[in-house]
Design an enzyme around this catalytic site. Structure first.
Site, mmCIF file in Angstrom:
data_model
loop_
_atom_site.group_PDB
_atom_site.id
_atom_site.type_symbol
_atom_site.label_atom_id
_atom_site.label_comp_id
_atom_site.label_asym_id
_atom_site.label_seq_id
_atom_site.Cartn_x
_atom_site.Cartn_y
_atom_site.Cartn_z
ATOM 1 N N ASP A 19 14.557 2.939 13.217
ATOM 2 C CA ASP A 19 15.124 2.797 11.865
ATOM 3 C C ASP A 19 14.834 4.030 11.014
ATOM 4 O O ASP A 19 13.804 4.684 11.187
ATOM 5 C CB ASP A 19 14.528 1.533 11.217
ATOM 6 C CG ASP A 19 15.346 1.066 10.024
ATOM 7 O OD1 ASP A 19 16.495 1.517 9.862
ATOM 8 O OD2 ASP A 19 14.813 0.242 9.245
ATOM 9 N N GLY A 20 15.733 4.313 10.091
ATOM 10 C CA GLY A 20 15.501 5.370 9.106
ATOM 11 C C GLY A 20 16.424 6.582 9.219
ATOM 12 O O GLY A 20 16.247 7.558 8.491
ATOM 13 N N ASN A 21 17.413 6.508 10.098
ATOM 14 C CA ASN A 21 18.332 7.646 10.253
ATOM 15 C C ASN A 21 19.101 7.934 8.960
ATOM 16 O O ASN A 21 19.283 9.096 8.580
ATOM 17 C CB ASN A 21 19.378 7.358 11.344
ATOM 18 C CG ASN A 21 18.761 7.187 12.707
ATOM 19 O OD1 ASN A 21 17.592 7.499 12.912
ATOM 20 N ND2 ASN A 21 19.549 6.688 13.653
ATOM 21 N N TRP A 24 16.877 9.480 6.288
ATOM 22 C CA TRP A 24 16.541 10.856 6.690
ATOM 23 C C TRP A 24 17.652 11.811 6.264
ATOM 24 O O TRP A 24 17.396 12.882 5.709
ATOM 25 C CB TRP A 24 16.338 10.916 8.212
ATOM 26 C CG TRP A 24 15.907 12.249 8.733
ATOM 27 C CD1 TRP A 24 14.623 12.669 8.938
ATOM 28 C CD2 TRP A 24 16.760 13.341 9.112
ATOM 29 N NE1 TRP A 24 14.619 13.957 9.423
ATOM 30 C CE2 TRP A 24 15.919 14.393 9.534
ATOM 31 C CE3 TRP A 24 18.141 13.537 9.137
ATOM 32 C CZ2 TRP A 24 16.420 15.624 9.977
ATOM 33 C CZ3 TRP A 24 18.641 14.760 9.573
ATOM 34 C CH2 TRP A 24 17.783 15.786 9.988
ATOM 35 N N HIS A 36 21.956 9.969 12.443
ATOM 36 C CA HIS A 36 22.096 9.254 13.722
ATOM 37 C C HIS A 36 22.060 10.244 14.888
ATOM 38 O O HIS A 36 21.474 9.979 15.929
ATOM 39 C CB HIS A 36 23.388 8.443 13.753
ATOM 40 C CG HIS A 36 23.413 7.316 12.751
ATOM 41 N ND1 HIS A 36 22.363 6.442 12.600
ATOM 42 C CD2 HIS A 36 24.351 6.922 11.849
ATOM 43 C CE1 HIS A 36 22.657 5.555 11.652
ATOM 44 N NE2 HIS A 36 23.852 5.830 11.176
ATOM 45 N N GLU A 66 24.518 -7.257 13.229
ATOM 46 C CA GLU A 66 24.766 -7.192 11.782
ATOM 47 C C GLU A 66 25.247 -5.803 11.346
ATOM 48 O O GLU A 66 25.737 -5.628 10.228
ATOM 49 C CB GLU A 66 23.487 -7.542 11.008
ATOM 50 C CG GLU A 66 23.135 -9.030 11.037
ATOM 51 C CD GLU A 66 22.652 -9.498 12.413
ATOM 52 O OE1 GLU A 66 21.901 -8.760 13.076
ATOM 53 O OE2 GLU A 66 23.055 -10.591 12.842
ATOM 54 N N TRP A 68 27.785 -4.207 12.073
ATOM 55 C CA TRP A 68 29.236 -4.113 11.831
ATOM 56 C C TRP A 68 29.547 -4.159 10.347
ATOM 57 O O TRP A 68 30.654 -3.805 9.938
ATOM 58 C CB TRP A 68 29.978 -5.258 12.524
ATOM 59 C CG TRP A 68 29.829 -5.266 14.018
ATOM 60 C CD1 TRP A 68 29.028 -6.095 14.749
ATOM 61 C CD2 TRP A 68 30.492 -4.411 14.966
ATOM 62 N NE1 TRP A 68 29.143 -5.794 16.102
ATOM 63 C CE2 TRP A 68 30.042 -4.778 16.259
ATOM 64 C CE3 TRP A 68 31.423 -3.369 14.855
ATOM 65 C CZ2 TRP A 68 30.481 -4.142 17.412
ATOM 66 C CZ3 TRP A 68 31.866 -2.741 16.016
ATOM 67 C CH2 TRP A 68 31.395 -3.134 17.276
ATOM 68 N N LEU A 130 11.615 4.633 35.431
ATOM 69 C CA LEU A 130 11.530 4.040 34.088
ATOM 70 C C LEU A 130 12.716 3.094 33.932
ATOM 71 O O LEU A 130 13.826 3.414 34.353
ATOM 72 C CB LEU A 130 11.620 5.139 33.006
ATOM 73 C CG LEU A 130 11.751 4.641 31.559
ATOM 74 C CD1 LEU A 130 10.454 3.984 31.087
ATOM 75 C CD2 LEU A 130 12.121 5.780 30.604
ATOM 76 N N ARG A 187 8.322 -0.303 14.910
ATOM 77 C CA ARG A 187 9.444 -0.085 13.995
ATOM 78 C C ARG A 187 9.134 1.121 13.129
ATOM 79 O O ARG A 187 8.081 1.184 12.492
ATOM 80 C CB ARG A 187 9.716 -1.298 13.115
ATOM 81 C CG ARG A 187 10.948 -1.046 12.206
ATOM 82 C CD ARG A 187 11.414 -2.272 11.462
ATOM 83 N NE ARG A 187 12.684 -1.981 10.794
ATOM 84 C CZ ARG A 187 13.652 -2.847 10.563
ATOM 85 N NH1 ARG A 187 13.501 -4.104 10.951
ATOM 86 N NH2 ARG A 187 14.767 -2.495 9.960
HETATM 87 C C1 IPE Z 1 17.791 -2.655 12.639
HETATM 88 O O1 IPE Z 1 17.880 -1.758 11.591
HETATM 89 C C2 IPE Z 1 18.826 -2.349 13.680
HETATM 90 C C3 IPE Z 1 18.641 -1.107 14.416
HETATM 91 C C4 IPE Z 1 17.649 -0.270 14.313
HETATM 92 C C5 IPE Z 1 19.687 -0.828 15.374
HETATM 93 P P1 IPE Z 1 18.719 -2.088 10.267
HETATM 94 O O2 IPE Z 1 18.556 -0.897 9.394
HETATM 95 O O3 IPE Z 1 20.099 -2.490 10.603
HETATM 96 O O4 IPE Z 1 17.946 -3.346 9.695
HETATM 97 P P2 IPE Z 1 17.856 -3.910 8.211
HETATM 98 O O5 IPE Z 1 19.262 -4.030 7.699
HETATM 99 O O6 IPE Z 1 17.065 -2.906 7.420
HETATM 100 O O7 IPE Z 1 17.128 -5.209 8.341
HETATM 101 C C1 IPE Z 2 18.852 3.001 12.184
HETATM 102 O O1 IPE Z 2 18.898 3.787 11.047
HETATM 103 C C2 IPE Z 2 20.077 3.151 13.038
HETATM 104 C C3 IPE Z 2 20.965 1.973 13.034
HETATM 105 C C4 IPE Z 2 20.731 0.848 12.441
HETATM 106 C C5 IPE Z 2 22.203 2.103 13.786
HETATM 107 P P1 IPE Z 2 19.591 3.280 9.718
HETATM 108 O O2 IPE Z 2 21.011 3.754 9.722
HETATM 109 O O3 IPE Z 2 19.409 1.846 9.524
HETATM 110 O O4 IPE Z 2 18.771 4.102 8.620
HETATM 111 P P2 IPE Z 2 18.352 3.598 7.177
HETATM 112 O O5 IPE Z 2 17.578 2.341 7.354
HETATM 113 O O6 IPE Z 2 19.624 3.374 6.422
HETATM 114 O O7 IPE Z 2 17.543 4.723 6.634
HETATM 115 MG MG MG Z 3 17.949 0.755 8.592
#
Ligand code: IPE
Ligand code: IPE
Ligand code: MG
Length: 241
Positions: A19-21, A24, A36, A66, A68, A130, A187
């Protein structure tokens, strides 16, 4: 489970909520898709490192049921990134002995991607250095719903009696039937929630929440988190020593 030797275990299976792309990229004034793309590079490094630190199974949350809900352009960009990742990495993954499998509901993905996923699974089926599992259009509730439907069909057609349904039979109908439960779930990005990831399988997993955004999460930091976990006392419900 009982006995002292069962209280600690090696880190065989690590699962990651990457998470966090988006944050970033946004913090740098860049489009979310750049984040991403950077994130995909981190996947490469971590996959390469796993066998060296004893991790046999790596499961990555790439796209949730979710996700989508996001803007059409972001979803399309992610789907195209998944296609490109498979096309670009297939040869190297296979050469490195990585077996790749996907979990999640494929029916909503486009034909080209579904075919690429199936061919990568087939190409790498004989590898065991792996086990890399990519969760794509994955949701724990969706997975359980699909499993319950299959079990209900079996029951309706008399193949199984409701009283004979066990935890093992539920596990058999999940996408993860070939996987051990995750020992550790990491996470990134500072969020402390599960977001529908491996709900059934995580019953006794350890969690580690790190503030680092996924595109900044290096293989070195990954190795540190895994090493930090190795000493934890997992009791699986038994009394503490
Ligand atoms: C969870 O991250 C899904 C993935 C890392 C693929 P999200 O960014 O979608 O989750 P929420 O919306 O913060 O719960
Ligand atoms: C996780 O990064 C990747 C996916 C859920 C596909 P996010 O796109 O959720 O990054 P934030 O949470 O918005 O920073
Ligand atoms: Mg996210």
């Amino acid at each position: 489970m009982s006995g002292e030797s069962e209280t600690t275990r090696n880190v065989e299976h690590v699962a990651i909520i990457m998470d966090g792309n988006g944050r970033w990229a946004t913090r740098r004034g860049l489009p979310r898709l750049v984040g991403h793309r950077r994130g995909a590079e981190r996947v490469r490094e971590i996959v390469d490192l796993c066998p060296d630190i004893g991790v046999k199974y790596l499961t990555l949350y790439a796209f949730s049921t979710e996700n989508w809900k996001r803007a059409e352009a972001e979803v399309a960009g992610l789907m195209s990134l998944f296609r490109r990742y498979i096309l670009k990495e297939a040869k190297k993954l296979d050469a490195n002995g990585v077996r790749v499998r996907f979990i999640g509901d494929r029916t909503r993905l486009d034909r080209k991607l579904i075919d690429l996923m199936a061919s990568l699974e087939e190409k790498t089926a004989g590898n065991d250095h792996l086990n890399l599992t990519i969760a794509l259009n994955y949701g724990g509730r969706d997975e359980l719903t699909r499993a319950v439907r299959l079990l209900a069909e079996d029951a309706a057609e008399g193949r199984i009696a409701p009283a004979d349904i066990t935890e093992d039979s539920i596990g058999y109908f999940l996408d993860t039937r070939y996987l051990p439960d995750p020992d550790l779930i990491i996470r990134t990005s500072g969020e402390r929630r599960v977001s529908n990831f491996l709900l059934w399988q995580a019953a006794y997993s350890e969690y580690e929440f790190v503030p680092t955004l996924w595109p900044d999460f290096t293989a070195g930091e990954f190795a540190e988190v895994v090493a930090g976990y190795s000493g934890r006392d997992r009791r699986f419900g038994a009394a503490s020593a």
